[in-house]
Motif scaffolding. Structure first.
Motif, short mmCIF file in Angstrom:
data_model
loop_
_atom_site.label_atom_id
_atom_site.label_comp_id
_atom_site.label_asym_id
_atom_site.label_seq_id
_atom_site.Cartn_x
_atom_site.Cartn_y
_atom_site.Cartn_z
N GLY A 98 3.21 9.81 5.83
CA GLY A 98 3.11 8.36 5.97
C GLY A 98 1.71 7.80 5.85
O GLY A 98 1.50 6.59 5.90
N GLU A 99 0.70 8.68 5.68
CA GLU A 99 -0.68 8.22 5.52
C GLU A 99 -0.87 7.60 4.14
O GLU A 99 -0.07 7.81 3.24
CB GLU A 99 -1.66 9.39 5.70
CG GLU A 99 -1.75 9.93 7.10
CD GLU A 99 -2.35 8.92 8.07
OE1 GLU A 99 -3.35 8.26 7.72
OE2 GLU A 99 -1.80 8.80 9.19
N TYR A 100 -1.97 6.86 3.99
CA TYR A 100 -2.29 6.22 2.71
C TYR A 100 -2.42 7.25 1.59
O TYR A 100 -2.95 8.34 1.79
CB TYR A 100 -3.60 5.43 2.82
CG TYR A 100 -4.10 4.97 1.48
CD1 TYR A 100 -3.52 3.87 0.84
CD2 TYR A 100 -5.12 5.65 0.81
CE1 TYR A 100 -3.95 3.46 -0.42
CE2 TYR A 100 -5.56 5.24 -0.44
CZ TYR A 100 -4.97 4.15 -1.04
OH TYR A 100 -5.40 3.75 -2.28
N THR A 101 -1.94 6.91 0.42
CA THR A 101 -2.14 7.70 -0.79
C THR A 101 -2.31 6.73 -1.95
O THR A 101 -1.95 5.55 -1.85
CB THR A 101 -0.98 8.68 -1.05
OG1 THR A 101 -1.28 9.45 -2.22
CG2 THR A 101 0.34 7.97 -1.25
N LYS A 102 -2.84 7.20 -3.05
CA LYS A 102 -3.06 6.34 -4.21
C LYS A 102 -1.79 6.08 -5.00
O LYS A 102 -1.72 5.18 -5.80
CB LYS A 102 -4.08 7.00 -5.16
CG LYS A 102 -5.46 7.13 -4.61
CD LYS A 102 -6.35 7.82 -5.63
CE LYS A 102 -7.72 8.09 -5.07
NZ LYS A 102 -8.55 8.81 -6.01
N PHE A 103 -0.77 6.92 -4.79
CA PHE A 103 0.39 6.88 -5.66
C PHE A 103 1.67 6.55 -4.90
O PHE A 103 1.91 7.10 -3.82
CB PHE A 103 0.56 8.22 -6.38
CG PHE A 103 -0.69 8.70 -7.02
CD1 PHE A 103 -1.14 8.14 -8.21
CD2 PHE A 103 -1.47 9.69 -6.44
CE1 PHE A 103 -2.30 8.57 -8.82
CE2 PHE A 103 -2.64 10.13 -7.04
CZ PHE A 103 -3.06 9.56 -8.23
N ASN A 104 2.50 5.69 -5.46
CA ASN A 104 3.82 5.45 -4.89
C ASN A 104 4.63 6.74 -4.99
O ASN A 104 4.56 7.45 -5.99
CB ASN A 104 4.54 4.34 -5.66
CG ASN A 104 3.95 2.98 -5.36
OD1 ASN A 104 3.59 2.69 -4.22
ND2 ASN A 104 3.84 2.15 -6.38
N GLY A 154 4.18 9.51 -3.64
CA GLY A 154 3.33 10.69 -3.79
C GLY A 154 2.89 11.24 -2.46
O GLY A 154 3.31 10.79 -1.39
N LEU A 155 2.02 12.25 -2.54
CA LEU A 155 1.47 12.89 -1.36
C LEU A 155 0.02 12.51 -1.17
O LEU A 155 -0.71 12.31 -2.15
CB LEU A 155 1.56 14.42 -1.51
CG LEU A 155 2.95 15.04 -1.65
CD1 LEU A 155 2.83 16.51 -2.03
CD2 LEU A 155 3.74 14.88 -0.37
N CYS A 156 -0.43 12.44 0.08
CA CYS A 156 -1.85 12.27 0.34
C CYS A 156 -2.54 13.60 0.01
O CYS A 156 -1.88 14.63 -0.17
CB CYS A 156 -2.10 11.88 1.80
SG CYS A 156 -1.69 13.17 3.00
N THR A 157 -3.86 13.59 -0.06
CA THR A 157 -4.61 14.78 -0.42
C THR A 157 -4.32 15.94 0.53
O THR A 157 -4.11 17.08 0.10
CB THR A 157 -6.12 14.48 -0.44
OG1 THR A 157 -6.35 13.42 -1.38
CG2 THR A 157 -6.94 15.69 -0.85
N MET A 204 0.85 -1.18 0.00
CA MET A 204 0.00 0.00 0.00
C MET A 204 0.90 1.25 0.00
O MET A 204 1.78 1.37 0.83
CB MET A 204 -0.90 -0.02 1.24
CG MET A 204 -1.77 1.16 1.31
SD MET A 204 -3.02 1.27 2.62
CE MET A 204 -3.08 -0.23 3.48
N PRO A 205 0.69 2.20 -0.94
CA PRO A 205 1.54 3.39 -1.01
C PRO A 205 1.29 4.33 0.17
O PRO A 205 0.17 4.50 0.64
CB PRO A 205 1.14 4.05 -2.32
CG PRO A 205 0.00 3.29 -2.87
CD PRO A 205 -0.28 2.13 -2.00
N ASP A 206 2.36 4.95 0.63
CA ASP A 206 2.29 5.89 1.74
C ASP A 206 2.72 7.27 1.27
O ASP A 206 3.59 7.40 0.40
CB ASP A 206 3.20 5.45 2.88
CG ASP A 206 2.78 4.12 3.50
OD1 ASP A 206 1.56 3.84 3.50
OD2 ASP A 206 3.66 3.39 3.96
N CYS A 207 2.15 8.29 1.89
CA CYS A 207 2.50 9.67 1.61
C CYS A 207 3.97 9.89 1.98
O CYS A 207 4.41 9.46 3.05
CB CYS A 207 1.61 10.61 2.42
SG CYS A 207 2.05 12.35 2.28
#
Length: 185
Positions: free
Chosen positions: A8-14, A16-19, A1-4
């Motif tokens: 370190g929170e979940y994000t859609k992109f490897n 990448g940044l979370c929203t 699962m990709p992390d910001c």
């Protein structure tokens, strides 16, 4: 699962940044788009007023104040039509026109851009495109026929027969657009 990469929170992109982190660094892109659109609308509103048109704000924000929040998550034909209401009605010499104002840094506008929410219900609307360099115009019927505004096309607002406009005044307003949008993404 990709992390910001920041929190370190979940994000859609490897990598990448979370929203939340993206918005902290770059600002909310939706809000930025609204601001750019409102600046473009103001430029066009003032332009038509300078050309001695009567200008009436018409879009959903003006005709039905407060409805924007109510429509979130609501679907249906009526909602689509409300969301697609043109920004202005302009009136001069016993002629009225629907005007929808768009800002595009790219200088491009096509039928696909207009119909992303479904079939556009205002058949006789005119689309005024504000870019960092130009103010152009195309009718919905022209878009339906496959024409579009591109960076190099010559769909100048000042050449529209509907308006018989003052090209020099429009050039002045193009300078305002350039001033406001020259450093905007």
């Amino acid at each position: 699962m990709p992390d910001c990469i920041d929190c370190g929170e979940y994000t859609k992109f490897n990598n990448g940044l979370c929203t939340e982190c993206y918005n902290k660094k770059n600002g909310n892109p939706w809000v930025s788009g609204v601001i750019k659109g409102r600046i473009a609308e103001t430029i066009i509103e003032q332009l038509f007023m300078s050309l001695d048109f009567q200008v009436f704000k018409y879009g959903m924000e003006n005709s039905i104040p407060g409805i924007t929040d109510l429509l979130k998550g609501v679907r249906g034909d009526v909602v689509k039509n409300i969301r697609q209401m043109p920004d202005f009605v302009v009136f001069k010499h016993k002629q009225a026109h629907f005007i929808e104002v768009k800002y595009r840094k790219s200088g491009k506008l096509s039928k696909t851009d207009i119909e992303k929410y479904g079939k556009y219900p205002f058949e006789n609307a005119l689309f005024v495109l504000v870019t960092p360099k130009h103010i152009k115009c195309i009718s919905y019927s022209e878009l339906k026929a496959g024409k579009e505004i591109t960076e190099k096309c010559r769909n100048w607002l000042g050449k529209r027969k509907e308006f018989e406009t003052d090209s020099e005044l429009i050039i002045d307003y193009c300078k305002y657009a350039t001033k406001f949008f020259e450093n905007v993404d």
